[in-house]
Every structure is written in C-alpha cells, then in structure tokens.
Scaffold this active site. Structure first.
Site, short mmCIF file in Angstrom:
data_model
loop_
_atom_site.label_atom_id
_atom_site.label_comp_id
_atom_site.label_asym_id
_atom_site.label_seq_id
_atom_site.Cartn_x
_atom_site.Cartn_y
_atom_site.Cartn_z
N GLU A 60 44.98 38.93 34.08
CA GLU A 60 45.28 40.07 34.97
C GLU A 60 46.42 40.94 34.45
O GLU A 60 46.32 42.16 34.43
CB GLU A 60 45.63 39.58 36.38
CG GLU A 60 44.42 39.24 37.24
CD GLU A 60 43.85 37.86 36.97
OE1 GLU A 60 44.47 37.09 36.21
OE2 GLU A 60 42.78 37.55 37.51
N HIS A 129 44.21 32.06 48.47
CA HIS A 129 43.14 33.07 48.40
C HIS A 129 42.99 33.88 49.67
O HIS A 129 41.98 34.55 49.86
CB HIS A 129 41.79 32.39 48.09
CG HIS A 129 41.65 31.94 46.67
ND1 HIS A 129 42.33 30.88 46.16
CD2 HIS A 129 40.90 32.42 45.66
CE1 HIS A 129 42.01 30.70 44.89
NE2 HIS A 129 41.14 31.64 44.55
#
Lengths: 326, 337
Positions: A60, A129
C-alpha cells in the site's frame, strides 16, 4: 432511468472517465486480472489494457506513492485500496505527500488524484477490518473527502473526484456495493462540497453521510408512521462540508440528530454539532444528539457487533429523544 | 605493431572547460552553504536546516550527467542538489529566509525546495517517503513512452525503510527508468550505518530485485561519480530498467544546524581524517596539477562566487515576507479538468 447497483455505478464512473481522459489510470491490488476484490473494476483491464489498469503487489505504501509521483508529473491516478483499513500502511503518502505537495511547493505541484475504496464496517469482520476513517481524513487540509451513500451519488462523486485537480478521498461502503438505485446513463457529476436534502420534513433534522444515509432514510420511514416528519440531510462530502445545508435544515426544524458511522471522539458529528451551535444557537429547541459507533474496537460476535454499530433503532430513539417523546 | 600507448593515469576525464564547470558547481555549493550557516546563526533562517558540505561531488557528479527533461527528487538535505540542478541561488536563499520570492514562495523552507521549470520535484522531509514517489514518476515516464529518467537521492538510512523496498520492488517488476542514489554519508542523524543496516555494501540491496544494476563508488571523486552515473543512466534510459548506486561520501557538518559537528556520535579524529578527502579541494588539486587552472584562476572564481552568494543574501533580505492572505493560498487548486 436505469436501476443499477452502487458497484456498477462506480464501474461506470471509472469506465467513462478513463474513456474521456487517457491520463486517468486505475492502480491497486486485484484491480485487473481478478476484476477487483469487490468487482468495482470488472471488465476494465480488458477494455483499457494493463498500462491503465495496474495490478500491484500488496504494498500500500508503495503504490500510493506511485500514484503521488505520477500525479506530480501530470497523470491522473485512481488508487484503489482494497479497504481503507489497509490504507493505514500508506497514510504517509496520503497525509504527508498528496495533501501537502501543492502548499509546500508554493503552488507548483497540484495533485490530481483519487484514493478510493471501501471504508467502515461490513459484517463480522472484527477489529482490524471494520473501521471508519472519515474523520481522520477530513481532518487534513489539502484533501477533499466524499462519502457517497447512493448509486447516483457514487457515480457522480467519483466522476467529479477524478476530474478534480486536487487529491480526493472517496470512501465507499462494502455493504453498499449491492444496493440499487436510479442512475442516469448520460454524463453527469455530483459537485464536491454539496449536500443534498434526501427527504423533507419539519419536525427534526437527521444530518448524516455515507453508509448511514440508508439508515436515516429507513428511520424517516418508520418515524413517519408515527407522524414524525424528518429532514434527512446527506452531507455527501465531509470536506469541504456544506455548512449552509446544515444550517438551513436545523433553522427550519429546530432539532437535530447527527448520525455517523465512526467513533464519537473527534468524529464528523462533533464538527457538525459545532456548526449547529455556532449558527443555530437561538433556533434549537433541544440539545443535539449524536448517534455513532460505540467507543470500542469492533467486536466479532454478532450480538456485540450489533451493539457497537449505529443503527435504525438507535437513530429512531435519538429522534424521539430530541423531540421529547420518550 | 607498435605497443599501445598507455593512458596517463594522472589524466582527468573530460576537457578543461567541463572540469572548470564541475569545480564551479561544487565550489558554489560550498560557499553558498557556508553563507547559509552564517544566516542561520544570525536568525535569518529558522527551523530545520541540513547542510550538504562534504557531499558536493555527489550532486555535481550526478546532475551534470542529466538532461534538462529528466526528473530529480530528493530529501530534506536538498540545497546542494538544487544548486547543482541550476536553481537560482536567489530563489533558494529567499526560500530559506521564508520570503515570497523563494522557490516555494516561502511555504516550504530549507527542506522543501521545488522548481517545476527544472523538473526538480522537491526536497521531502519523511525519510523514505519520497522513494515510492520516484517510482511513480518512473511509471509516468513509461506510461507516456518517454525516455527520461528520474533520479532519486536518498540518505543511507533509507535502505532500512519499508518504503525503499516497496519502491525498488515495483521499479524492478515494472522496469521503470529510476536511478536510485544512496548517498552514504555514514550517519543517519547520529546513528552510524553499521549500527543501523544489517548489510555492509548497501548497493547489494539491488541484488534482491531481478535485473537491477547495483554499484558503489567513491563519492568524493566527482569523476568516479560521473562514470558510475553514466553506466547507470545508460541502463535506465536505453533499457528502461532501474539502477541503484551507493555513493560513499561524508558529511562534514552536523546532521542539522542544531547538531554538534563532532564529539557525540563521532570523534574529531575521524572527522579530521575525512576532511583530508574534501571533494572540492581534491578536485582543485587535480585541476592545478593537470594545468586546467592556476591559483589565480581559482581566486577569481572564488570572488565571482562570493558575489553570487552575497547577491542571493541581499535579494532574500530585501524580498517581502508572505502576506497574511498567502496563508490560505495553495491549500487546494480551484481548477477542474
């Protein structure tokens, strides 16, 4: 008008903008061969080729930085994070690079780029998450932050984001991808920074955004059965915020509930309440109430997760409370 | 067949005019930064200010090999590279003074020098953060089918960051024309490289990535730097592949202006030893020996450079401070494409 899903609306936006401007490219994990972790980019690799639909390693920080560099020299990257939870690894590029480049270069380097992906909780994905980062991102000068809650807004806001010459954060909702709504086939944008009055009432304002728009609309339906008519103000953009729309609604209804997906402390709702107390002080008939996630990491167990999330019942209860009905 | 004439080992590469240009570039950086140190001591410059003194052969050696349409990105220790790339000493000094005529209009300061006209993509303040950005510039070059190269300067401490590996992996995977330059000045702030990196030859980091050229070179010898750069650029430009150079140099000053030159993390004896290999004076000695110039020529160059530096100071001092309205300018642009 065609009825399509939020996912298809985003796909249309990407396809149309990539067709319109060959400087636009999509980069992220699984966007190409896999057709997107959530299928938002379905078919785009086939249509635009691997230079413009770029599968990345799981990296990322790296690919967010690639987007920054490409934007500095004139391309218009759309960087997809599989979820915003993973974007924390890349936050240096978002906050220190994309948001700062124009300012610290004295106006020499605009950053025409988009960072997008699903934000907030889905179902039973537990702590790492299931997080809403809208207030984190809205905190940063140099960024724009949009949170579409409907397919129409998803397409219009993503298209506006891609055309904008600033770094724009697009926070989507995993639980929204399958929702359906009317979406024009013609070219349109939803201007960044404009809220929409999604429902009109006179008794109370619900000010909300993103995934919570659906919750607010459901609450409005339920409350209507008891004769309570609410304004639902969908902020759509949380930076810059449409303060005028908030004020207009609250000065009309004199009561407000602020509904957000994220945590309470320093949340988006805190900012909304600040605008209300400054601009609507003499109009208020009751203290403003906020509905938000419980101040805990998201638990896994179904029952606990429900307790943690802002929902229909909590929203209805809040409206009834500001109306002194309970 | 007559025996091949052996090259004279004392002969210098290039012609005398080029060598004088290289020396001028390095001497300008040295004197300019001495002036910066003076201005900092007087409070004309604030904040963090990292001097480049001792590393001038790196900036000059590399940047003298680039084309005007190539790109350069660097760290917060950026004054030397900005000058070597051709940025105006006036605009740099005005930036350091925080004035409107600064290259970043007084908004960036010492760590954030930018010049769009020279494809100088800035000094960046987060160690490692700009390396993926360089990969992005390489991606854009390839996307457009150009043959430019992006040169990315970084200190040796960057090789231990995740950003470095993520960027190098993608650059190698996608065959991007990126020249990564590790300026190994031996210390990441006060931490010696041996105490930070579990590897001795930093250029060997290139071995982790298929097809990446890696090489280390003496950074105090401007000609050695140029030769290594030429080899690396050939690979980047002609083959669209990344390369990694470790340039071994030394910082003669502290990490920043607030840091002692020696005494804490390094000894004065070590510094004195390194000062014997001052890149500016080494080049001067070689040029005198080769007959490129005389002491009188160098004195003349010193006078000219002194005038340039004083002029930069005077210009910066006379430039206005940014107006209050500037506070809110350039947060966002108004345009939509």
């Amino acid at each position: 008008m065609a009825i399509i899903t939020y996912r298809e609306a985003l796909n249309q936006a990407l396809r149309e903008e990539m067709g319109r401007d060959d400087r636009v490219f999509l980069m992220g994990e699984e966007v190409g061969v896999y057709n997107g972790a959530y299928k938002v980019s379905k078919g785009l690799l086939e249509e635009f080729g691997e230079m413009r639909v770029v599968d990345t390693p799981i990296t990322e920080l790296g690919f967010a930085g690639v987007g920054v560099g490409a934007a500095m020299v004139g391309l218009r990257p759309v960087i997809e994070f599989m979820t915003w939870n993973f974007a924390l690894l890349a936050i240096d590029q978002v906050v220190n690079a994309a948001a700062k480049m124009l300012y610290m270069s004295g106006g020499q380097y605009p950053m025409p780029m988009v960072f997008r992906g699903p934000n907030g909780a889905a179902l039973q994905l537990s702590a790492q998450h299931s997080q809403d980062f809208e207030s984190w991102l809205a905190h940063i000068p140099g960024l724009k932050v949009v949170t579409p809650g409907t397919p129409y807004d998803a397409k219009g806001l993503l298209k506006a984001a891609i055309r904008d010459d600033n770094p724009v954060i697009v926070l989507e909702g995993e639980m929204l991808y399958n929702t359906k709504g009317e979406v024009p086939e013609h070219d349109y944008i939803v201007p960044i920074g404009e809220a929409e009055l999604k429902r009109e009432g006179s008794d109370c304002s619900i000010i909300t955004n993103g995934k919570m728009v659906l919750v607010a609309m459901n609450a409005a339906d339920q409350l209507a059965k008891d004769g309570i008519r609410v304004d639902v103000v969908d902020l759509r953009t949380v930076r810059p915020m449409d303060v005028e729309a908030i004020i207009t609604s609250v000065q009309k209804t004199n009561r407000a509930v602020v509904l957000e997906e994220g945590w309470e402390i320093a949340g988006i709702g805190a900012q909304v309440v600040d605008y209300i107390q400054r601009e609507c002080f003499d109009h208020l008939d009751a203290p403003v109430i906020r509905v938000h996630q419980a101040d805990v990491p998201m638990p896994y167990a179904k029952g606990l997760e429900k307790l943690a999330k802002p929902d229909l019942q909590k929203t209805i209860a809040a409206v009834r409370k500001v109306m002194y009905l309970d | 067949m007559p025996p091949k004439k052996r090259p004279d080992p004392r002969a210098l590469p290039g012609d005398p005019a080029l060598r004088r240009e290289l020396f001028h570039s390095m001497l300008l950086q040295r004197r300019f930064e001495e002036k910066v140190g003076e201005a900092y001591a007087l409070g004309k410059i604030g904040g963090f200010c990292h001097l480049y003194i001792g590393q001038e052969a790196v900036s000059t050696g590399i940047l003298s090999m680039l084309r005007p349409d190539d790109y350069v990105i660097t760290t917060y220790r950026d004054h030397g590279q900005a000058l070597a790339r051709g940025m105006s000493p006036r605009a740099i000094m005005a930036e350091l003074f925080g004035r409107v005529d600064g290259c970043s209009r007084g908004k960036g300061g010492s760590m954030h020098l930018f010049d769009r006209n020279l494809n100088f993509l800035g000094g960046h303040g987060i160690v490692g953060g700009h390396v993926p950005v360089a990969a992005g510039v390489g991606f854009a070059i390839k996307y457009r089918g150009g043959d430019q190269v992006i040169v990315c300067f970084m200190g040796e401490s960057v090789v231990n960051t995740g950003a470095f590996h993520e960027a190098l992996n993608m650059a190698a995977l996608w065959k991007l024309p990126c020249l990564f330059i590790i300026e190994n000045n031996k210390y990441g702030m006060g931490t010696a490289v041996e105490r930070a990196a579990a590897i001795k030859d930093l250029d060997r980091r290139a071995d982790s990535y298929q097809g990446m050229h890696g090489e280390h070179v003496d950074g105090q010898d401007v000609f050695a730097v140029r030769e290594a750069t030429e080899r690396a650029l050939e690979i980047c430009r002609k083959e669209s592949r990344p390369a990694l150079l470790e340039i071994r140099t030394y910082r003669f000053m502290g990490h920043s202006m607030s840091d002692a030159v020696s005494g804490t993390y390094r000894t004065k004896a070590e510094l004195d030893e390194q000062l014997k290999r001052d890149p500016v004076w080494m080049l001067k000695a070689r040029m005198l020996e080769a007959g490129d110039c005389t002491e009188a020529d160098v004195a003349e160059m010193e006078r000219e450079i002194k005038t340039i530096c004083q002029d930069a100071w005077d210009f910066a001092d006379a430039s206005p401070e940014p107006s209050a309205e500037a506070l809110y300018e350039d947060v966002l642009v108004d345009t939509v494409s």
